[in-house]
Design an enzyme around this catalytic site. Structure first.
Site, PDB file in Angstrom:
ATOM      1  N   ILE A   1      38.158 -34.885  -6.294  1.00 53.79           N
ATOM      2  CA  ILE A   1      38.930 -33.737  -5.539  1.00 53.79           C
ATOM      3  C   ILE A   1      38.627 -33.621  -4.142  1.00 53.79           C
ATOM      4  O   ILE A   1      39.364 -32.750  -3.340  1.00 53.79           O
ATOM      5  CB  ILE A   1      38.655 -32.230  -6.283  1.00 53.79           C
ATOM      6  CG1 ILE A   1      37.006 -31.978  -6.049  1.00 53.79           C
ATOM      7  CG2 ILE A   1      38.709 -32.033  -8.007  1.00 53.79           C
ATOM      8  CD1 ILE A   1      36.802 -30.427  -6.326  1.00 53.79           C
ATOM      9  N   ASP A   2      37.615 -34.274  -3.607  1.00 52.53           N
ATOM     10  CA  ASP A   2      37.096 -34.070  -2.385  1.00 52.53           C
ATOM     11  C   ASP A   2      38.114 -34.676  -1.232  1.00 52.53           C
ATOM     12  O   ASP A   2      38.134 -34.734  -0.032  1.00 52.53           O
ATOM     13  CB  ASP A   2      35.737 -34.414  -1.933  1.00 52.53           C
ATOM     14  CG  ASP A   2      34.864 -33.741  -2.785  1.00 52.53           C
ATOM     15  OD1 ASP A   2      35.054 -32.662  -3.565  1.00 52.53           O
ATOM     16  OD2 ASP A   2      33.333 -34.434  -3.211  1.00 52.53           O
TER      17      ASP A   2
ATOM     18  N   LEU B   1      35.966 -24.206 -10.633  1.00 50.60           N
ATOM     19  CA  LEU B   1      37.536 -23.999 -11.129  1.00 50.60           C
ATOM     20  C   LEU B   1      38.425 -25.262 -10.396  1.00 50.60           C
ATOM     21  O   LEU B   1      39.472 -25.305 -10.978  1.00 50.60           O
ATOM     22  CB  LEU B   1      37.865 -22.507 -10.496  1.00 50.60           C
ATOM     23  CG  LEU B   1      37.142 -21.421 -11.375  1.00 50.60           C
ATOM     24  CD1 LEU B   1      37.523 -20.136 -10.363  1.00 50.60           C
ATOM     25  CD2 LEU B   1      37.762 -21.337 -12.743  1.00 50.60           C
TER      26      LEU B   1
ATOM     27  N   ARG C   1      37.880 -28.181 -10.263  1.00 50.27           N
ATOM     28  CA  ARG C   1      37.717 -29.311 -10.920  1.00 50.27           C
ATOM     29  C   ARG C   1      38.526 -29.178 -12.309  1.00 50.27           C
ATOM     30  O   ARG C   1      38.866 -30.284 -12.853  1.00 50.27           O
ATOM     31  CB  ARG C   1      36.364 -29.917 -11.128  1.00 50.27           C
ATOM     32  CG  ARG C   1      35.840 -30.322  -9.837  1.00 50.27           C
ATOM     33  CD  ARG C   1      34.682 -31.367  -9.878  1.00 50.27           C
ATOM     34  NE  ARG C   1      33.825 -31.279 -10.768  1.00 50.27           N
ATOM     35  CZ  ARG C   1      32.508 -31.492 -10.870  1.00 50.27           C
ATOM     36  NH1 ARG C   1      31.977 -31.558  -9.643  1.00 50.27           N
ATOM     37  NH2 ARG C   1      31.835 -31.459 -12.015  1.00 50.27           N
TER      38      ARG C   1
END
Ligand code: F6P
Length: 366
Positions: free
Chosen positions: A146-147, A291, A293
């Protein structure tokens, strides 16, 4: 076309889209007449199969991957502990040493009759994948996080879903912030990169965005809030990346446990308290944390994930190894794992989104 037996491993923190990648790999492999297996919990399923009642290696059939494209998480599990490159071992004296177990892992894959491995992960998992490939296993990497901090791909899967969710959260905070004339601080994940904070902050009309790439002076943020107050805007929305750092200060860390990376967190509450003291306005902090992820991947993430999964199988079919599939619009290409993992992709200070934010009056605290 020779029949192949391939394995999938998902490592590190989960991200929306993992199951879509697994489905695409499985179907693309089965449609070639190959066999496909999932290793449970990173490499634990092959390194310590006795830990798994149902077996550490599960065969992925059409039935097993039916209806999972839209599901969050990973059906084969993941872990961010027990990195085989630096595996923690407790000696008789109680001292912990780290050992490299990658050769043992390659041998296990060969003993199990696997021809190739697809490793779906972030920088840590793909560094392991690179080591396995250097030791003779055919390995293809798929960029997940997600990063969005992996180099050599325009984007990683999972990022779009995280930005979408964070943007919706920021949208929702506007009305309560305005009703109570408060400062709302929203802390988002991202590790040492500010991609989620920047994109969600701009899309969600934040007044200030604090990211690790631009160390902040809290007084500059307070000035912005006071200016808004003077202009009749009695609330402010501040988006803070978990890795944001005050000028001359350090990243805020919750802790570090054996064999794991340091856990970032706490900066949102620090920023909220400091702004309350400097402006005299009430503040509240919301930490979005995991949340970001969980839950359903966006359509964009599903599509990228399916494309990455199918491309990884094509890469195996073409005999490639030691490469990561990467989004290079309009196509998906392969880049050496070495290049993808040797530097973190951080937000360039002169990128268009930062320029846009500054043009709109968003403050970065510099
Ligand atoms: O790398 C993904 C990520 O979600 C980071 O944004 C965050 O710092 C970290 O993982 C949290 O990991 P954990 O699962 O250990 O809480």
């Amino acid at each position: 076309m020779s029949k192949k037996k391939i394995a999938i491993s998902t490592g590190g923190g989960d991200a929306p889209g993992l199951n879509a990648v697994i489905r695409a790999i499985t179907l693309a492999a089965l449609n070639r007449g190959w066999e496909c297996y999932g290793i449970r919990d990173g490499y634990n399923g092959i390194m310590m199969p006795e830990e798994f009642k149902q077996g550490g290696i599960i065969q992925l059939t059409r039935d097993r991957v039916r209806g999972i494209t839209h599901l969050g998480g990973t059906i084969i599990g993941t872990t961010n502990r027990g990195n085989p490159l630096n595996y923690p071992v407790i000696g008789e004296d109680g001292q912990i040493t780290e050992v490299d177990r990658t050769q043992e892992l390659v041998d296990l894959f060969h003993q199990q009759g696997f021809d190739a491995l697809i490793s779906i992960g972030g920088d840590g998992s793909l560094a392991i994948a690179n080591a396995l490939s250097n030791k003779g296993l055919q390995v293809i990497g798929v960029p997940k996080t997600i990063d969005n901090d992996l180099d050599k791909t325009v984007v990683t899967f999972g990022f779009n879903s995280a930005v979408d969710f964070a943007t919706e959260a920021i949208d929702r905070l506007h009305s309560t912030a305005e009703s109570h004339r408060r400062i709302m601080v929203v802390e988002v994940m991202g590790r040492y990169a500010g991609w989620i904070a920047l994109n969600a902050g701009v899309a969600g009309s934040a007044d200030a965005i604090l990211i690790p790439e631009i160390p902040y002076d809290i007084n500059k943020v307070a000035q912005k809030i006071k200016m808004r107050e003077a202009n009749g805007r009695h609330f402010s929305i501040i988006v803070v990346a978990e890795g944001a750092i005050p000028i001359g200060g350090e990243v805020s860390v919750i802790g570090k446990s054996i064999g794991q990376a340091e856990r970032l967190g706490g900066v949102g509450h620090k920023v909220g308290a400091a702004l309350e003291a400097l402006t005299g306005k009430e503040s509240r902090t919301v930490v979005l944390g995991h949340l970001l992820r969980g839950g359903t991947p966006t359509a964009e993430d599903r599509l990228i994930s399916l494309r990455f999964g199918a491309a990884a199988v094509r890469a195996i079919d073409e005999g490639a190894s030691g490469v990561m599939v990467a989004l290079d619009p309009p196509t998906v290409n392969y880049v050496p794992l070495e290049q993808a993992t040797n530097r973190m992709k951080r937000v360039p200070l002169d990128c268009d989104t930062i320029m846009t934010a500054r043009d709109l009056g968003v403050v970065f605290g510099d």
